[in-house]
Write a protein that holds these residues in place. Structure first.
Motif, mmCIF file in Angstrom:
data_model
loop_
_atom_site.group_PDB
_atom_site.id
_atom_site.type_symbol
_atom_site.label_atom_id
_atom_site.label_comp_id
_atom_site.label_asym_id
_atom_site.label_seq_id
_atom_site.Cartn_x
_atom_site.Cartn_y
_atom_site.Cartn_z
ATOM 1 N N PHE A 5 145.038 27.265 65.177
ATOM 2 C CA PHE A 5 144.542 26.385 66.237
ATOM 3 C C PHE A 5 143.046 26.620 66.481
ATOM 4 O O PHE A 5 142.298 25.683 66.766
ATOM 5 C CB PHE A 5 145.296 26.618 67.542
ATOM 6 C CG PHE A 5 146.777 26.421 67.462
ATOM 7 C CD1 PHE A 5 147.319 25.351 66.767
ATOM 8 C CD2 PHE A 5 147.647 27.303 68.097
ATOM 9 C CE1 PHE A 5 148.687 25.166 66.695
ATOM 10 C CE2 PHE A 5 149.013 27.129 68.033
ATOM 11 C CZ PHE A 5 149.542 26.059 67.330
ATOM 12 N N ALA A 6 142.633 27.876 66.359
ATOM 13 C CA ALA A 6 141.258 28.256 66.706
ATOM 14 C C ALA A 6 140.210 27.606 65.813
ATOM 15 O O ALA A 6 139.051 27.487 66.209
ATOM 16 C CB ALA A 6 141.108 29.781 66.654
ATOM 17 N N VAL A 7 140.605 27.163 64.608
ATOM 18 C CA VAL A 7 139.609 26.618 63.678
ATOM 19 C C VAL A 7 139.840 25.142 63.350
ATOM 20 O O VAL A 7 139.122 24.571 62.531
ATOM 21 C CB VAL A 7 139.573 27.441 62.373
ATOM 22 C CG1 VAL A 7 139.172 28.883 62.658
ATOM 23 C CG2 VAL A 7 140.915 27.386 61.640
ATOM 24 N N MET A 8 140.822 24.520 63.984
ATOM 25 C CA MET A 8 141.131 23.125 63.666
ATOM 26 C C MET A 8 140.077 22.173 64.211
ATOM 27 O O MET A 8 139.394 22.459 65.195
ATOM 28 C CB MET A 8 142.505 22.747 64.223
ATOM 29 C CG MET A 8 143.667 23.318 63.448
ATOM 30 S SD MET A 8 145.256 22.816 64.152
ATOM 31 C CE MET A 8 146.382 23.602 62.993
ATOM 32 N N LYS A 9 140.003 21.010 63.577
ATOM 33 C CA LYS A 9 139.074 19.974 64.000
ATOM 34 C C LYS A 9 139.519 19.355 65.324
ATOM 35 O O LYS A 9 140.707 19.336 65.642
ATOM 36 C CB LYS A 9 138.992 18.876 62.940
ATOM 37 C CG LYS A 9 138.386 19.311 61.620
ATOM 38 C CD LYS A 9 138.340 18.139 60.646
ATOM 39 C CE LYS A 9 137.679 18.554 59.335
ATOM 40 N NZ LYS A 9 137.611 17.423 58.371
ATOM 41 N N ASP A 10 138.563 18.849 66.061
ATOM 42 C CA ASP A 10 138.866 18.108 67.284
ATOM 43 C C ASP A 10 139.741 16.900 66.933
ATOM 44 O O ASP A 10 139.456 16.159 65.994
ATOM 45 C CB ASP A 10 137.570 17.637 67.945
ATOM 46 C CG ASP A 10 137.816 16.835 69.213
ATOM 47 O OD1 ASP A 10 138.785 17.141 69.934
ATOM 48 O OD2 ASP A 10 137.039 15.897 69.476
ATOM 49 N N GLY A 11 140.811 16.720 67.674
ATOM 50 C CA GLY A 11 141.699 15.586 67.466
ATOM 51 C C GLY A 11 142.768 15.791 66.423
ATOM 52 O O GLY A 11 143.521 14.851 66.120
ATOM 53 N N ALA A 12 142.881 16.999 65.874
ATOM 54 C CA ALA A 12 143.907 17.254 64.866
ATOM 55 C C ALA A 12 145.297 16.987 65.441
ATOM 56 O O ALA A 12 145.591 17.298 66.599
ATOM 57 C CB ALA A 12 143.816 18.695 64.371
ATOM 58 N N ILE A 13 146.148 16.397 64.615
ATOM 59 C CA ILE A 13 147.507 16.023 65.008
ATOM 60 C C ILE A 13 148.486 17.020 64.408
ATOM 61 O O ILE A 13 148.422 17.327 63.211
ATOM 62 C CB ILE A 13 147.832 14.601 64.532
ATOM 63 C CG1 ILE A 13 146.907 13.587 65.217
ATOM 64 C CG2 ILE A 13 149.297 14.252 64.778
ATOM 65 C CD1 ILE A 13 146.975 12.194 64.603
ATOM 66 N N LEU A 14 149.396 17.532 65.240
ATOM 67 C CA LEU A 14 150.368 18.535 64.816
ATOM 68 C C LEU A 14 151.769 17.955 64.898
ATOM 69 O O LEU A 14 152.211 17.505 65.957
ATOM 70 C CB LEU A 14 150.285 19.776 65.708
ATOM 71 C CG LEU A 14 148.895 20.407 65.874
ATOM 72 C CD1 LEU A 14 148.917 21.450 66.976
ATOM 73 C CD2 LEU A 14 148.446 21.019 64.562
ATOM 74 N N ALA A 15 152.492 17.963 63.782
ATOM 75 C CA ALA A 15 153.845 17.416 63.742
ATOM 76 C C ALA A 15 154.757 18.351 62.965
ATOM 77 O O ALA A 15 154.339 18.967 61.976
ATOM 78 C CB ALA A 15 153.846 16.030 63.094
ATOM 79 N N ASN A 16 155.993 18.453 63.401
ATOM 80 C CA ASN A 16 156.986 19.275 62.722
ATOM 81 C C ASN A 16 158.135 18.395 62.255
ATOM 82 O O ASN A 16 158.638 17.562 63.005
ATOM 83 C CB ASN A 16 157.531 20.354 63.666
ATOM 84 C CG ASN A 16 158.757 21.043 63.073
ATOM 85 O OD1 ASN A 16 158.718 21.523 61.940
ATOM 86 N ND2 ASN A 16 159.852 21.071 63.822
ATOM 87 N N SER A 17 158.561 18.603 61.001
ATOM 88 C CA SER A 17 159.738 17.911 60.502
ATOM 89 C C SER A 17 160.777 18.890 59.981
ATOM 90 O O SER A 17 161.689 18.514 59.260
ATOM 91 C CB SER A 17 159.351 16.911 59.397
ATOM 92 O OG SER A 17 160.205 15.796 59.412
ATOM 93 N N GLY A 18 160.634 20.179 60.356
ATOM 94 C CA GLY A 18 161.675 21.158 60.118
ATOM 95 C C GLY A 18 162.706 21.061 61.234
ATOM 96 O O GLY A 18 162.430 20.519 62.306
ATOM 97 N N HIS A 19 163.892 21.595 61.017
ATOM 98 C CA HIS A 19 164.992 21.344 61.963
ATOM 99 C C HIS A 19 164.732 21.926 63.351
ATOM 100 O O HIS A 19 165.020 21.289 64.357
ATOM 101 C CB HIS A 19 166.301 21.898 61.416
ATOM 102 C CG HIS A 19 167.480 21.556 62.279
ATOM 103 N ND1 HIS A 19 168.066 20.295 62.264
ATOM 104 C CD2 HIS A 19 168.145 22.270 63.216
ATOM 105 C CE1 HIS A 19 169.053 20.269 63.148
ATOM 106 N NE2 HIS A 19 169.126 21.452 63.726
#
Length: 452
Positions: free
Chosen positions: A314-328
């Motif tokens: 999280f500390a190095v991600m770009k502004d506006g990065a989208i986080l999604a999970n498709s694991g159970h």
């Protein structure tokens, strides 16, 4: 890890192996005598229409349902299921009922529950359903206990929570269970661990591991429905975006392929050298997550493991990065660490999208609370995909009913002939013919004596 003492003996539900209602962390009574627990029975009409719509795209399951109606292979059996309560699942429940089974269904994910489908299953099709969209953790486990009150002969699970509950809180029911099926990679991993520790008390079949399931459900279903959920939740253009796919198993391959097909630049992260090499040879860029986190604009986890994306990422991600999970399970993105980093959280900036504002001004967007994005923000796999998965389930239930006494209490594969039969029925429904070996060809393949 299963820590309950399992003596293998059946007792009444009030016996030492069952927890009383007051024992469940103040959750209140299980309500095991209730015939169902749904949000609104008045939604049944709408649910029937949706179920019938999905049924049009499930020709294999329809053929099996017709066969079950004549054969009644599950006659007199009680089945407890913990699955996504969707129109496609309704097709499976109706097929099991056609085979003579009495079915109780709990939801495997509150965010995927379709209240109208639940109502239709109760009011129109006579199933005992315990599912409400958006219920809390206490309600989720209460519903599992209510489904188990049927004292099942067979169980169907989607993530192993029902089987886990049987082995920890309802051990009094263990000796009545003849066997069961598990639909997910995450659930199969848990079952193998139980088997290794010697605590699994009845045979479970890894329906997830069939060739048809890997191909249709994991690769094509997860691939399409994951991107569908991200687009619905964000309305973002994927073309030109850098999408990081964590995990290159069957699901990860499907997500990566479909993302590339929509014009995205795809980066894959992996811990398995063979899968990483596979991704490389397919033309994907492979990086460790520490580096990929700096480049990605959309992140999709499909690993089955916990904390794949965590604080240092999280500390190095770009502004506006989208986080999604498709694991159970909702453990792949460390949501707790993200919340602790945030100075403010804007819930519901779009349906199933929450924005976490960080101290340095960057904003990270978490979809579906870190839960299954394809089911929470979209509708899961298309019915045509679940047609094959649930056909595997139905035929495996028939096989278990006939063969359970010959199986040990471990994790089993679906018999190859079931996988082949489902693929054959699917091809027939698509009017696709294939070649058949000639007697000479069969003789050649079966002999070692013929040389060049």
């Amino acid at each position: 890890m299963i820590t309950a003492v399992l003596d293998g003996g059946c007792r009444s539900s009030a016996g030492a192996g069952a927890r009383s209602a007051e024992d469940v962390s103040g959750q209140g009574a299980y309500g095991s005598n209730d015939p169902y627990d749904i949000t609104d029975a008045g939604l049944a009409g709408a649910g029937v229409r949706r179920i019938e719509w999905a049924d049009r795209s499930m020709p294999v399951l329809r053929q099996i349902r017709a066969r079950f109606t004549e054969e009644r292979p599950l006659n007199g059996l009680k089945i407890a299921a913990c699955m996504h309560v969707t129109t496609e699942t309704a097709g499976l429940i109706r097929t099991l009922q056609a085979g003579g089974a009495q079915v109780a269904l709990a939801a495997s994910n509150p965010l995927s529950t379709q209240d109208d489908t639940a109502a239709a299953l109760v009011e129109e099709y006579g199933a005992a359903v315990f599912a409400r969209a958006g219920t809390d953790r206490a309600g989720y486990y209460r519903h599992i206990h209510q489904a188990l009150a049927i004292e099942p002969d067979l169980v169907l699970d989607d993530g192993c929570d029902l089987v886990n509950t049987l082995h920890t809180e309802r051990t009094d029911l263990l000796c009545t269970v003849k066997g069961g099926c598990e639909e997910t990679t995450s659930g199969v991993i848990r079952l193998h661990q139980m088997a290794r520790e010697g605590v699994l008390k009845f045979p479970m079949v890894a329906v997830n591991d069939t060739h048809t399931n890997h191909m249709f459900d994991n690769r094509y279903g997860t691939g399409q429905s994951t991107l569908d959920g991200i687009i619905r939740a964000t309305n973002t253009l994927l073309s030109g975006k850098t999408i990081v796919v964590a995990g290159f198993g069957h699901c990860g391959k499907g997500v990566a392929e479909r993302a590339r097909g929509m014009g995205a630049r795809v980066v894959v992260t992996e811990i398995d050298p063979v899968k990483a090499l596979d991704a490389t040879l397919q033309g994907f860029r492979v990086l460790p997550m520490d580096e990929a986190a700096r480049h990605g604009e959309v992140f999709i986890t499909v690993t089955g493991n916990r904390e794949v994306i965590r604080e240092e990422h999280f500390a190095v991600m770009k502004d506006g990065a989208i986080l999604a999970n498709s694991g159970h399970f909702d453990v792949e993105i460390d949501v707790r660490a993200l919340a602790e980093l945030a100075v403010d959280v804007h819930h519901g900036i779009r349906p199933q999208a929450d924005e976490y504002a960080l101290a340095d001004g960057r904003r990270l967007v978490l979809l579906a609370e870190g839960r299954l994005v394809n089911l929470a923000a979209a509708e899961g796999h298309p019915a045509a995909v679940m047609d094959m998965s649930f056909a595997d389930q139905a035929l495996t239930c028939r096989w278990l009913a006939r063969s359970h006494q010959d199986l040990t209490a471990t994790v089993h594969r679906v018999p190859a002939e079931i996988d082949t039969e489902v693929a054959r029925l699917k091809l027939d429904s698509m009017d696709i013919a294939i070649d058949v070996l000639s007697p000479a060809q069969e003789e050649y393949l079966g002999s070692w004596r013929m040389g060049s």
